[in-house]
Design a protein around this motif. Structure first.
Motif, PDB file in Angstrom:
ATOM      1  N   PHE A 130       0.838  -1.192   0.000  1.00 31.61           N
ATOM      2  CA  PHE A 130       0.000   0.000   0.000  1.00 31.61           C
ATOM      3  C   PHE A 130       0.876   1.246   0.000  1.00 31.61           C
ATOM      4  CE2 PHE A 130       0.688  -1.213   4.381  1.00 31.61           C
ATOM      5  CZ  PHE A 130       0.946  -0.023   5.049  1.00 31.61           C
ATOM      6  N   ASN A 144       0.001   8.164   1.263  1.00 32.79           N
ATOM      7  CA  ASN A 144       0.163   9.309   0.366  1.00 32.79           C
ATOM      8  C   ASN A 144       0.691  10.544   1.103  1.00 32.79           C
ATOM      9  OD1 ASN A 144      -2.045  10.655   1.525  1.00 32.79           O
ATOM     10  ND2 ASN A 144      -3.454  10.063  -0.087  1.00 32.79           N
ATOM     11  N   GLU A 178      -3.672   4.255   0.744  1.00 29.25           N
ATOM     12  CA  GLU A 178      -4.366   4.074  -0.529  1.00 29.25           C
ATOM     13  C   GLU A 178      -3.652   3.026  -1.375  1.00 29.25           C
ATOM     14  OE1 GLU A 178      -4.295   7.973  -2.330  1.00 29.25           O
ATOM     15  OE2 GLU A 178      -2.226   7.742  -2.978  1.00 29.25           O
ATOM     16  N   ASN A 179      -4.252   2.685  -2.490  1.00 29.42           N
ATOM     17  CA  ASN A 179      -3.682   1.721  -3.449  1.00 29.42           C
ATOM     18  C   ASN A 179      -3.293   0.406  -2.772  1.00 29.42           C
ATOM     19  OD1 ASN A 179      -3.960   3.765  -5.368  1.00 29.42           O
ATOM     20  ND2 ASN A 179      -1.849   4.430  -5.136  1.00 29.42           N
ATOM     21  N   LYS A 186      -3.121  -3.429  -2.245  1.00 26.84           N
ATOM     22  CA  LYS A 186      -3.226  -4.616  -3.098  1.00 26.84           C
ATOM     23  C   LYS A 186      -2.390  -5.753  -2.523  1.00 26.84           C
ATOM     24  CE  LYS A 186       0.449  -3.273  -6.291  1.00 26.84           C
ATOM     25  NZ  LYS A 186       0.787  -3.008  -7.676  1.00 26.84           N
TER      26      LYS A 186
END
Length: 140
Positions: A82, A85, A91-92, A94
């Protein structure tokens, strides 16, 4: 001369795209790594260690073992990647190495629940940083 213009234009576009990509790519290390307020004391290494311990604790607290995965006897370690930010938000999220879709999805959901952090900084500016954490899942 006519062939030189498209080549020069292509080179300018490539250089611009590379610079844009560099700005958007998260770092793997920064002078001041992201951390939780409770981990603010100490040097960067101590803050990072404290934050990783908080990641582990918060993920364990948020993890919900899917009933179907329990019935199937699934367990193992899911590796989740992840980005924290430049505003400190996770965020992001996976899976980069999973066990089974039921455990993988549960690990993603737990990581997505991580609270906002104090963002990392490089050269005095907030930056995004990439993390990978193991989520160890054991059937009790």
């Amino acid at each position: 001369m006519k062939t030189l213009i498209p080549i020069v234009l292509f080179c300018i576009i490539c250089v611009s795209a590379c610079q844009l990509t560099k700005k958007n790519n998260p770092l793997t290390f920064a002078k001041n790594m992201p951390h939780y307020k409770s981990c603010a004391s100490g040097n960067n290494s101590e803050r990072n260690r404290c934050t990783r311990q908080m990641f582990d604790r918060k993920i364990r607290e948020a993890f919900v073992y899917p009933y179907i995965a329990q019935k199937m006897g699934l367990e193992g370690t899911v590796y989740v990647q992840f980005v924290v930010n430049s505003s400190g938000k996770v965020e992001n999220v996976k899976v980069i190495k999973g066990v089974h879709k039921h455990l993988d999805n549960a690990a993603i959901k737990a990581v997505q629940k991580l609270p906002r952090l104090i963002p990392g900084k490089q050269d005095g500016k907030p930056v995004s940083l990439l993390y990978t954490v193991p989520v160890k899942i054991i059937l009790d």
